[in-house]
Scaffold this motif. Structure first.
Motif, PDB file in Angstrom:
ATOM      1  N   VAL B 151     -25.904  -6.431  36.873  1.00 35.51           N
ATOM      2  CA  VAL B 151     -25.148  -7.346  36.015  1.00 35.51           C
ATOM      3  C   VAL B 151     -25.394  -6.967  34.549  1.00 35.51           C
ATOM      4  CG1 VAL B 151     -24.801  -9.748  35.319  1.00 35.51           C
ATOM      5  CG2 VAL B 151     -25.389  -9.212  37.693  1.00 35.51           C
ATOM      6  N   ALA B 152     -24.377  -6.420  33.914  1.00 31.72           N
ATOM      7  CA  ALA B 152     -24.486  -6.076  32.495  1.00 31.72           C
ATOM      8  C   ALA B 152     -23.791  -7.161  31.700  1.00 31.72           C
ATOM      9  CB  ALA B 152     -23.840  -4.714  32.242  1.00 31.72           C
ATOM     10  N   LEU B 153     -24.551  -7.901  30.908  1.00 31.46           N
ATOM     11  CA  LEU B 153     -23.961  -8.999  30.140  1.00 31.46           C
ATOM     12  C   LEU B 153     -23.722  -8.562  28.703  1.00 31.46           C
ATOM     13  CD1 LEU B 153     -26.175 -11.997  31.291  1.00 31.46           C
ATOM     14  CD2 LEU B 153     -23.831 -11.484  32.000  1.00 31.46           C
ATOM     15  N   PRO B 154     -22.546  -8.888  28.153  1.00 31.86           N
ATOM     16  CA  PRO B 154     -22.323  -8.633  26.726  1.00 31.86           C
ATOM     17  C   PRO B 154     -23.359  -9.400  25.904  1.00 31.86           C
ATOM     18  CG  PRO B 154     -20.291  -9.318  27.824  1.00 31.86           C
ATOM     19  CD  PRO B 154     -21.396  -9.532  28.802  1.00 31.86           C
ATOM     20  N   ASP B 155     -23.668  -8.879  24.714  1.00 31.07           N
ATOM     21  CA  ASP B 155     -24.690  -9.507  23.867  1.00 31.07           C
ATOM     22  C   ASP B 155     -24.392 -10.971  23.566  1.00 31.07           C
ATOM     23  OD1 ASP B 155     -26.169  -7.259  23.819  1.00 31.07           O
ATOM     24  OD2 ASP B 155     -25.443  -6.536  21.864  1.00 31.07           O
ATOM     25  N   VAL B 157     -23.278 -13.245  25.409  1.00 29.64           N
ATOM     26  CA  VAL B 157     -23.481 -14.194  26.506  1.00 29.64           C
ATOM     27  C   VAL B 157     -24.919 -14.702  26.482  1.00 29.64           C
ATOM     28  CG1 VAL B 157     -23.471 -14.505  29.008  1.00 29.64           C
ATOM     29  CG2 VAL B 157     -21.727 -13.079  27.914  1.00 29.64           C
ATOM     30  N   GLU B 158     -25.052 -16.011  26.468  1.00 28.31           N
ATOM     31  CA  GLU B 158     -26.386 -16.616  26.483  1.00 28.31           C
ATOM     32  C   GLU B 158     -26.941 -16.605  27.906  1.00 28.31           C
ATOM     33  OE1 GLU B 158     -28.356 -21.064  25.915  1.00 28.31           O
ATOM     34  OE2 GLU B 158     -26.302 -20.701  25.209  1.00 28.31           O
ATOM     35  N   VAL B 159     -28.202 -16.205  28.051  1.00 22.62           N
ATOM     36  CA  VAL B 159     -28.839 -16.221  29.378  1.00 22.62           C
ATOM     37  C   VAL B 159     -29.790 -17.410  29.433  1.00 22.62           C
ATOM     38  CG1 VAL B 159     -30.332 -14.990  31.002  1.00 22.62           C
ATOM     39  CG2 VAL B 159     -28.693 -13.711  29.604  1.00 22.62           C
ATOM     40  N   ARG B 160     -29.633 -18.219  30.462  1.00 19.29           N
ATOM     41  CA  ARG B 160     -30.552 -19.340  30.671  1.00 19.29           C
ATOM     42  C   ARG B 160     -31.293 -19.110  31.985  1.00 19.29           C
ATOM     43  NH1 ARG B 160     -26.377 -24.269  29.154  1.00 19.29           N
ATOM     44  NH2 ARG B 160     -26.063 -23.647  26.974  1.00 19.29           N
ATOM     45  N   VAL B 161     -32.617 -19.081  31.915  1.00 19.82           N
ATOM     46  CA  VAL B 161     -33.438 -18.881  33.105  1.00 19.82           C
ATOM     47  C   VAL B 161     -34.055 -20.222  33.484  1.00 19.82           C
ATOM     48  CG1 VAL B 161     -35.361 -17.610  34.129  1.00 19.82           C
ATOM     49  CG2 VAL B 161     -33.957 -16.533  32.352  1.00 19.82           C
TER      50      VAL B 161
END
Lengths: 104, 215
Positions: B151-155, B157-161
């Protein structure tokens, strides 16, 4: 409790190894370890947090060197003895008995 | 022993039981003899989690949310109740939270302390989810981990873990892929993978055009 189980953010634990079409259990003993842990839980002698805590009491080096259901087994044995449902002696005696000539 | 029939005898050369196998067998035989566990219950538990409960359940929840906006609203508002509407309830899913992935937010789930996972909708977790490498790195380098899963996310896109606990279990509602406009709920559910509901994968568009889609 602070301990080896608290792995978030730790470095150096190696690559994530995935398995295609992974089976739910990887060996017959895993099925049995899962089932006896769940069934013993139904006795109501402990709750989910106590189960987890019992696994976290495993010595750290052993924890990292063993598999998931080995953690379960270790924790279950600890709880069964702690609650007086089985004694350490009878478990060791049964293991010794089974070791004599037991093959699968 | 009562479970003797389950052990694999046929064809495989006999070997001594490992220390772990001996201990499992010792505990099971003692617990059974003392009447603390019922052998029938053991077989039923194994059958349930090996053949009945699994990510197909979660996939039905996701597909319903994709086709039914009212259901989706209920799911995001009270996941436990909305999931129970489809008949999925039980242990390790008593308090569910659904996390919606969007073009700007990507959610992924871990249990850094152990293996907490939403059993009623995903079944038992895969080995990698329970392993020290995933548990340690999901919170340290989520984008790196997502990259390893493809999964390559554009910069932007916020990632929530989300770190699961023994009380709260999470299910990711992945984005509905393009090219699925004419698909039925069942066809959609078939596209939804376990990993997409943990948040370490996207749902891939269908390989062939769906029925009703102009060629």
């Amino acid at each position: 409790m602070n301990g080896v189980h608290d792995l978030g953010g730790m470095h150096g634990l190696g690559p994530i190894v995935r398995e295609e079409n992974e089976p739910v259990f990887h060996a017959e003993w895993e099925r049995r370890a899962f089932a006896i842990t769940m069934a013993a839980g139904f006795l109501g002698e402990w709750n989910i947090d106590m189960s987890r805590h019992s696994r976290e009491l495993m010595p750290p080096a052993e924890y990292l060197a063993t598999s998931y259901y080995e953690h379960w087994l270790w924790g279950l044995e600890h709880l069964l003895v702690e609650k007086g449902l089985l004694t350490k002696e009878e478990i060791e005696a049964r293991v010794a008995e089974l070791r004599k000539g037991a093959v699968r | 022993m009562s479970h003797e029939h389950r052990h694999e005898h046929g064809g495989t050369p006999q070997r001594p039981l490992t220390e772990t196998e001996l201990r499992v067998r010792a505990l099971e035989s003692l617990l059974t003899e003392k009447g603390l566990v019922d052998p029938k219950a053991l077989d039923a538990l194994i059958d349930t989690y090996e053949t009945k409960v699994g990510p197909r359940n979660g996939a039905r929840v996701v597909a319903r949310a994709w086709v039914d906006p009212a259901y989706k609203a209920r799911l995001l508002n009270d996941a436990t109740a909305a999931i129970a509407e489809l008949g999925y309830t039980g242990r390790q899913g008593e308090e569910m939270v659904v996390l919606e992935n969007t073009p700007t937010v990507h959610n992924m789930v871990v249990c850094t302390l152990c293996s907490c996972y939403p059993w009623p909708v995903l079944g038992l977790p895969p080995v990698w989810y329970k392993s020290p490498p995933y548990r340690s790195r999901a919170v340290l380098d989520p984008r790196g981990v997502l990259g390893e899963f493809g999964v390559a996310l554009p910069d932007g896109v916020e990632v929530r873990v989300w770190d699961s606990t023994s009380e709260v279990r999470y299910l990711v509602l992945p984005e509905r892929p393009p090219g699925t406009e004419g698909m039925s709920e069942g066809e959609l559910a078939a596209l939804v993978t376990r990993d997409s509901m943990i948040g370490v994968a996207r749902v891939a568009p269908p390989v062939r055009p769906a029925a009703g889609t102009p060629a």
